[in-house]
Design a protein around this motif. Structure first.
Motif, PDB file in Angstrom:
ATOM      1  N   THR A 451       0.839  -9.966 -11.910  1.00 31.90           N
ATOM      2  CA  THR A 451       1.442  -9.371 -10.729  1.00 31.90           C
ATOM      3  C   THR A 451       0.381  -9.265  -9.650  1.00 31.90           C
ATOM      4  OG1 THR A 451       2.896  -8.102 -12.174  1.00 31.90           O
ATOM      5  CG2 THR A 451       2.712  -7.365  -9.887  1.00 31.90           C
ATOM      6  N   ALA A 452       0.678  -9.721  -8.448  1.00 33.59           N
ATOM      7  CA  ALA A 452      -0.331  -9.861  -7.395  1.00 33.59           C
ATOM      8  C   ALA A 452      -1.104  -8.574  -7.124  1.00 33.59           C
ATOM      9  CB  ALA A 452       0.323 -10.371  -6.122  1.00 33.59           C
ATOM     10  N   SER A 453      -0.443  -7.436  -7.166  1.00 29.46           N
ATOM     11  CA  SER A 453      -1.120  -6.180  -6.828  1.00 29.46           C
ATOM     12  C   SER A 453      -2.227  -5.825  -7.805  1.00 29.46           C
ATOM     13  CB  SER A 453      -0.099  -5.034  -6.789  1.00 29.46           C
ATOM     14  OG  SER A 453       0.848  -5.249  -5.774  1.00 29.46           O
ATOM     15  N   LEU A 486      -3.327   1.399  -3.518  1.00 32.53           N
ATOM     16  CA  LEU A 486      -4.023   0.219  -4.028  1.00 32.53           C
ATOM     17  C   LEU A 486      -5.314   0.010  -3.243  1.00 32.53           C
ATOM     18  CD1 LEU A 486      -0.987  -2.205  -4.393  1.00 32.53           C
ATOM     19  CD2 LEU A 486      -2.200  -1.031  -6.231  1.00 32.53           C
ATOM     20  N   PRO A 487      -6.381  -0.471  -3.890  1.00 36.49           N
ATOM     21  CA  PRO A 487      -7.682  -0.557  -3.223  1.00 36.49           C
ATOM     22  C   PRO A 487      -7.706  -1.452  -1.989  1.00 36.49           C
ATOM     23  CG  PRO A 487      -7.730  -1.653  -5.380  1.00 36.49           C
ATOM     24  CD  PRO A 487      -6.464  -0.878  -5.315  1.00 36.49           C
ATOM     25  N   TYR A 488      -6.851  -2.474  -1.946  1.00 34.20           N
ATOM     26  CA  TYR A 488      -6.807  -3.362  -0.781  1.00 34.20           C
ATOM     27  C   TYR A 488      -5.495  -3.246  -0.013  1.00 34.20           C
ATOM     28  CZ  TYR A 488     -10.897  -5.426  -2.994  1.00 34.20           C
ATOM     29  OH  TYR A 488     -12.131  -5.614  -3.559  1.00 34.20           O
ATOM     30  N   GLY A 489      -4.679  -2.256  -0.375  1.00 31.67           N
ATOM     31  CA  GLY A 489      -3.416  -2.047   0.303  1.00 31.67           C
ATOM     32  C   GLY A 489      -2.362  -3.070  -0.083  1.00 31.67           C
ATOM     33  N   GLU A 491      -1.331  -5.461   1.603  1.00 24.58           N
ATOM     34  CA  GLU A 491      -1.601  -6.778   2.190  1.00 24.58           C
ATOM     35  C   GLU A 491      -1.959  -7.818   1.124  1.00 24.58           C
ATOM     36  OE1 GLU A 491      -4.744  -8.803   5.386  1.00 24.58           O
ATOM     37  OE2 GLU A 491      -4.657  -6.616   5.130  1.00 24.58           O
ATOM     38  N   ILE A 492      -2.507  -7.355   0.002  1.00 20.49           N
ATOM     39  CA  ILE A 492      -2.929  -8.304  -1.035  1.00 20.49           C
ATOM     40  C   ILE A 492      -1.755  -9.098  -1.600  1.00 20.49           C
ATOM     41  CG2 ILE A 492      -2.704  -6.719  -3.018  1.00 20.49           C
ATOM     42  CD1 ILE A 492      -5.438  -7.897  -3.976  1.00 20.49           C
ATOM     43  N   GLU A 493      -0.550  -8.554  -1.495  1.00 22.74           N
ATOM     44  CA  GLU A 493       0.638  -9.239  -2.004  1.00 22.74           C
ATOM     45  C   GLU A 493       0.878 -10.572  -1.296  1.00 22.74           C
ATOM     46  OE1 GLU A 493       2.852  -8.552  -4.346  1.00 22.74           O
ATOM     47  OE2 GLU A 493       2.320  -6.521  -4.965  1.00 22.74           O
ATOM     48  N   PHE A 501      -8.079 -13.782   0.959  1.00 27.89           N
ATOM     49  CA  PHE A 501      -8.752 -12.734   0.184  1.00 27.89           C
ATOM     50  C   PHE A 501     -10.061 -12.289   0.828  1.00 27.89           C
ATOM     51  CE2 PHE A 501      -6.128 -14.635  -3.280  1.00 27.89           C
ATOM     52  CZ  PHE A 501      -5.440 -13.485  -3.635  1.00 27.89           C
ATOM     53  N   GLU A 502     -10.736 -13.212   1.501  1.00 27.04           N
ATOM     54  CA  GLU A 502     -11.991 -12.861   2.171  1.00 27.04           C
ATOM     55  C   GLU A 502     -11.770 -11.881   3.321  1.00 27.04           C
ATOM     56  OE1 GLU A 502     -13.741 -16.534   3.259  1.00 27.04           O
ATOM     57  OE2 GLU A 502     -14.492 -16.979   1.249  1.00 27.04           O
ATOM     58  N   ARG A 503     -10.569 -11.876   3.869  1.00 28.51           N
ATOM     59  CA  ARG A 503     -10.276 -10.942   4.960  1.00 28.51           C
ATOM     60  C   ARG A 503     -10.008  -9.526   4.465  1.00 28.51           C
ATOM     61  NH1 ARG A 503      -7.710 -15.564   7.405  1.00 28.51           N
ATOM     62  NH2 ARG A 503      -5.757 -15.106   6.325  1.00 28.51           N
ATOM     63  N   LEU A 504      -9.776  -9.375   3.180  1.00 23.24           N
ATOM     64  CA  LEU A 504      -9.473  -8.044   2.643  1.00 23.24           C
ATOM     65  C   LEU A 504     -10.710  -7.155   2.658  1.00 23.24           C
ATOM     66  CD1 LEU A 504      -7.331  -9.000  -0.486  1.00 23.24           C
ATOM     67  CD2 LEU A 504      -6.492  -8.154   1.720  1.00 23.24           C
TER      68      LEU A 504
END
Length: 590
Positions: A451-453, A486-489, A491-493, A501-504
């Motif tokens: 799961t992406a999250s 979630l640690p990256y919000g 948006e990671i989805e 991913f580098e923008r996270l």
């Protein structure tokens, strides 16, 4: 004895539906001009079809070091224990891992024997070379100056290098041997097999006295059986003046697994999908009580065993995938994997004892709620309770890793908390097994797992990050348990590329829960780092830094002043005391 042909047949007999090679071998070992044969050679093909498929065949040769007094005992111990221990390893282990573990154990044993009675001045030293034939691959292990050769067509190649050092007057001395030191360096490699390949293992009493061209001619000679080839090699080396023990072990690949996609599909689908089950229906003696869960991919039902009264859960595949052999392959592997994981923190699968008329599997019934529900109901949990749950998840995850198995889809919905507050990891649908991955299968599963999250971004990008992938998921879950975020919000989805991913950017946990100490937050940040080089490599290290402040993470933020700095120091002290108490209590209860 100096040579062993374990297994009944010279040429392996295989079930045409099994994923096993067909091999023929020959083995010859003699003392030569020496009074004692200190070489040992062994070939073993197991009788069990399961072992044939998941562990394969073993060919091994050891040459006792003559100057070591106990070389003969060392060589026999090495070959016999290697075969004996190899067929006891979990079949989920990779060949590389199994071989290294076994050889390390043998090395320790020989080293200890050499030093148990120093007054006898006996050295238990030997060279060691082995081949393991599993599915369509030959794996090899090598220590010393025995050799492994590979012939394909007219091309003869030595796969190993001699571990020797040259002294004065061109005198050579072994630089590596089993039993020589407490540490052990083993050369390991693997070779994709082809029909008619010939593999040869020799001691130096043979290969030092036969020219490579003649060696190639003999191995390519189709009129000789493998046994005749081995005997010819030994005889020629002896005639050429060999002054050492002589051993040769020849293995020829007669056929390889060639299961087609259609054949494989028929094997997988010989059991029909069960129909949608309703309360009161009975399937193979299991009466349906009620449906527990249903999704597009599978269903879970609470059932009662009509014979024993035991309450169990039955998992059935969704009819949406009745023609999808990739899905069926994964479903079948779920049961196989689950039966091999043994941990109080992992749901126990129930071994089927009655004939099945449909495709499904059984597991224990865990009463409770998912961790997903627990997080919703405990927005800012007590650190002691949250850490206890987290540590149990890590214990269950370690049980997977101990079997060379990566979960790949650890998330709150796949973790149950029972009525006593204990954790159970309940899903095996995306698991990667190193030992199983070495077996040739005509099916591939190109889609991203998990799961992406919660899944490691490297999965999405097509790279299996192994244990580090599961650490990423655990760190993400820990972050969510303490913050509800979630640690990256979210948006990671939507991330699909390296650039995405580098923008996270990691969001500090204290943004959402101000009582999270900086050292704890930094351990979480490292645990779910996008950069694999920055991420923890073991669960133990990650959990240690969560339970005990890492000094590197205690450096104060230069923007903090006065009371804020004092607040953090006091808060860190409270967290440390609490987590250490929980960790100690958990260890004593375990």
């Amino acid at each position: 004895m100096s040579e062993t042909n374990s297994g009944v047949q010279t040429e392996t007999e295989v079930n045409p539906e099994a994923q096993t090679p067909r091999l023929s071998h020959g083995l010859c070992t003699r003392a030569g001009i020496k009074p004692q044969n200190e070489d040992a050679a062994i070939y073993h093909w197991p009788a069990s079809p399961h072992l044939q498929e998941y562990l394969g065949a073993v060919a091994a040769l050891a040459d006792g070091v003559s100057s070591a007094e106990a070389g003969a005992q060392a060589s026999h111990t090495a070959t016999e224990q290697f075969v004996r221990d190899y067929y006891k390893v979990p079949d989920t282990w990779s060949v590389a891992h199994a071989g290294q573990k076994i050889l390390a154990s043998i090395n320790s044993k020989l080293y200890r024997k050499s030093h148990d009675f120093p007054q006898q001045e006996k050295g238990f030293l030997c060279t060691f070379s082995a081949l393991i034939f599993k599915s369509r691959t030959a794996h090899y292990f090598h220590i010393g100056d025995s050799r492994i050769y590979h012939l394909r067509g007219d091309n003869l190649k030595c796969l190993t290098r001699d571990h020797n050092i040259t002294l004065a007057h061109r005198q050579q001395m072994l630089s590596r041997a089993l039993g020589m030191d407490t540490g052990l360096q083993v050369d390991y490699g693997q070779l994709s097999l082809a029909k008619d390949d010939v593999l040869l293992i020799t001691s130096d009493g043979v290969h030092d006295f036969i020219q490579p061209d003649l060696l190639r001619e003999l191995l390519a000679e189709s009129q000789l059986s493998e046994q005749e080839t081995a005997e010819t090699l030994v005889r020629l080396a002896e005639e050429n003046g060999s002054d050492d023990n002589l051993s040769a072990l020849v293995v020829k690949v007669k056929a390889l697994p060639q299961t087609t996609l259609d054949d494989y599909s028929r094997q997988l689908t010989h059991l029909p999908f069960p129909p949608e089950l309703e309360p009161g229906m009975v399937l193979d003696g299991y009466q349906v009580e009620r449906e527990l869960f249903s999704s597009q991919r599978s269903q879970l039902y609470l059932v009662r065993d009509s014979a024993t009264g035991e309450i169990l859960v039955i998992k059935t595949p969704s009819v949406n995938y009745e023609d999808d052999i990739h899905y069926i392959d994964r479903f079948i592997q779920e049961e196989w994997i689950g039966l091999r994981i043994r941990s109080p923190q992992v749901v126990r699968l129930h071994r089927q004892t009655r004939p099945r008329t449909a495709l499904y599997y059984l597991m224990e019934y865990v009463q409770g709620s998912t961790l997903e529900q627990w997080i919703t109901n405990n927005r800012f949990p007590k650190p002691a309770e949250a850490f206890r749950i987290l540590k149990e998840i890590a214990t269950g995850l370690q049980a997977f890793h101990d079997q060379e198995t990566i979960h790949q889809d650890l998330r709150p919905a796949n973790i149950m908390i029972d009525g006593d507050g204990r954790v159970k990891i309940i899903d095996f649908g995306s698991v990667y097994v190193a030992g199983s991955a070495e077996i040739f299968r005509p099916l591939e599963h190109p889609e991203a797992l998990g799961t992406a999250s919660y899944s490691d971004p490297h999965y999405i990008l097509g790279h299996n990050s192994g244990i580090r992938g599961d650490i990423y998921a655990l760190a993400t879950i820990a972050y969510e348990m303490f913050t509800g975020e979630l640690p990256y919000g979210e948006e990671i989805e939507n991330c699909r590329s390296h650039a995405d991913f580098e923008r996270l950017r990691y969001r500090t946990a204290s943004q959402f829960n101000p009582v999270v100490p900086i050292w704890f937050d930094r351990a979480l940040e490292r645990g779910c780092s996008i950069d694999l080089e920055q991420r923890y490599s073991t669960l133990t290290e990650f959990m240690r830094d969560l339970a005990n402040p890492n000094p590197d993470y205690l450096r104060e933020d230069p923007t903090e002043k006065g009371d804020a700095s004092l607040f953090w120091k006091i808060l860190c002290g409270i967290w440390v005391a609490t987590l250490l108490a929980v960790a100690a209590l958990f260890s004593s209860s375990g």
